[in-house]
Design an enzyme around this catalytic site. Structure first.
Site, short mmCIF file in Angstrom:
data_model
loop_
_atom_site.label_atom_id
_atom_site.label_comp_id
_atom_site.label_asym_id
_atom_site.label_seq_id
_atom_site.Cartn_x
_atom_site.Cartn_y
_atom_site.Cartn_z
N GLU A 135 1.01 -1.15 0.20
CA GLU A 135 0.09 -0.12 0.22
C GLU A 135 0.78 1.31 0.00
O GLU A 135 0.59 2.25 -0.67
CB GLU A 135 -1.12 0.15 1.09
CG GLU A 135 -1.89 -1.10 1.24
CD GLU A 135 -2.78 -1.34 -0.06
OE1 GLU A 135 -2.90 -0.57 -0.74
OE2 GLU A 135 -3.32 -2.25 -0.13
N HIS A 144 0.24 -1.83 -10.03
CA HIS A 144 0.15 -3.21 -9.75
C HIS A 144 0.93 -3.51 -10.88
O HIS A 144 1.33 -3.28 -11.98
CB HIS A 144 -1.22 -3.99 -9.79
CG HIS A 144 -1.87 -3.51 -8.80
ND1 HIS A 144 -3.40 -3.76 -8.49
CD2 HIS A 144 -1.58 -3.50 -7.41
CE1 HIS A 144 -3.58 -3.56 -7.29
NE2 HIS A 144 -2.69 -3.48 -6.59
ZN LIG Z 1 -2.56 -2.86 -4.74
#
Ligand SMILES: [Zn+2]
Ligand SMILES: [Zn+2]
Length: 183
Positions: A135, A144
């Site tokens: 995070e 990502h």
């Molecule tokens: Zn993520």
């Protein structure tokens, strides 16, 4: 001489065992070489409870707590022991907006295996650290990553989280370093 960077704050939102805050702060300083400080906890987020789901709404928490001042901190990791959700998922381990200031991490789903039996503390801490660093990556604008051997790979369940390593691939590492330079 470059200005000293502001530390990363780690804050309990409601009642959270102190060890989780220590684990997260230790990984931020040990793995990412950034200063991390544990802040005084803030109140339990009663306002974010969704009474139909018996879960807490990440968006509501971030909107409400982000507005509080964490001026002396570059980014803030909020740690909770309650179950979190965002509307499109049944639950999340953590949540952050790309490039935002605050991320959330929940220890709620990290304590058991898929069958509901408890797992060793060391594994719970490792999972907590992974979610927190992932995070934090988003807060520094990392997306990502397709590489499943990278901490920025998306994990939707514990199996995937356990297979994810505790480090970024070389591309994400480079991006992360770059993002830090730009702060
Ligand atoms: Zn993520
Ligand atoms: Zn990566």
């Amino acid at each position: 001489m470059p200005q000293k960077k502001k530390p990363i704050g780690v804050v309990a939102i409601g009642d959270v065992a102190a060890v989780f805050l220590k684990v997260i702060a230790a990984h931020i300083s040990g793995y990412l070489n950034l200063d991390a400080e544990i802040l005084p906890s803030v109140a339990h987020p009663h306002f974010a409870l969704n009474e139909n789901r018996f879960q807490y709404d990440c968006g509501v928490i971030l909107k409400t707590i982000d507005s509080e001042s964490f001026d002396g901190y570059e980014k803030v990791i909020g740690v909770l022991a309650v179950d979190l959700f965002v509307p499109i998922f049944t639950h999340v381990f953590g949540e952050a907006r790309q490039g935002g200031k605050m991320a959330l991490v929940s220890t709620y789903r990290l304590q058991n295996n898929l069958k509901g039996a408890s797992v060793p503390d060391s594994l719970v801490y490792e999972r907590t650290a992974k979610v927190a660093l992932h995070e934090l990556g988003h807060l520094f604008n990392l997306m990502h990553c397709d590489d499943d051997k990278c901490l920025m790979h998306f994990s939707g369940n514990l199996e995937e989280l356990d297979e994810t390593p505790l480090f970024f691939c070389r591309y994400c590492t480079a991006y992360f370093r770059d993002a830090l330079q730009r702060q």
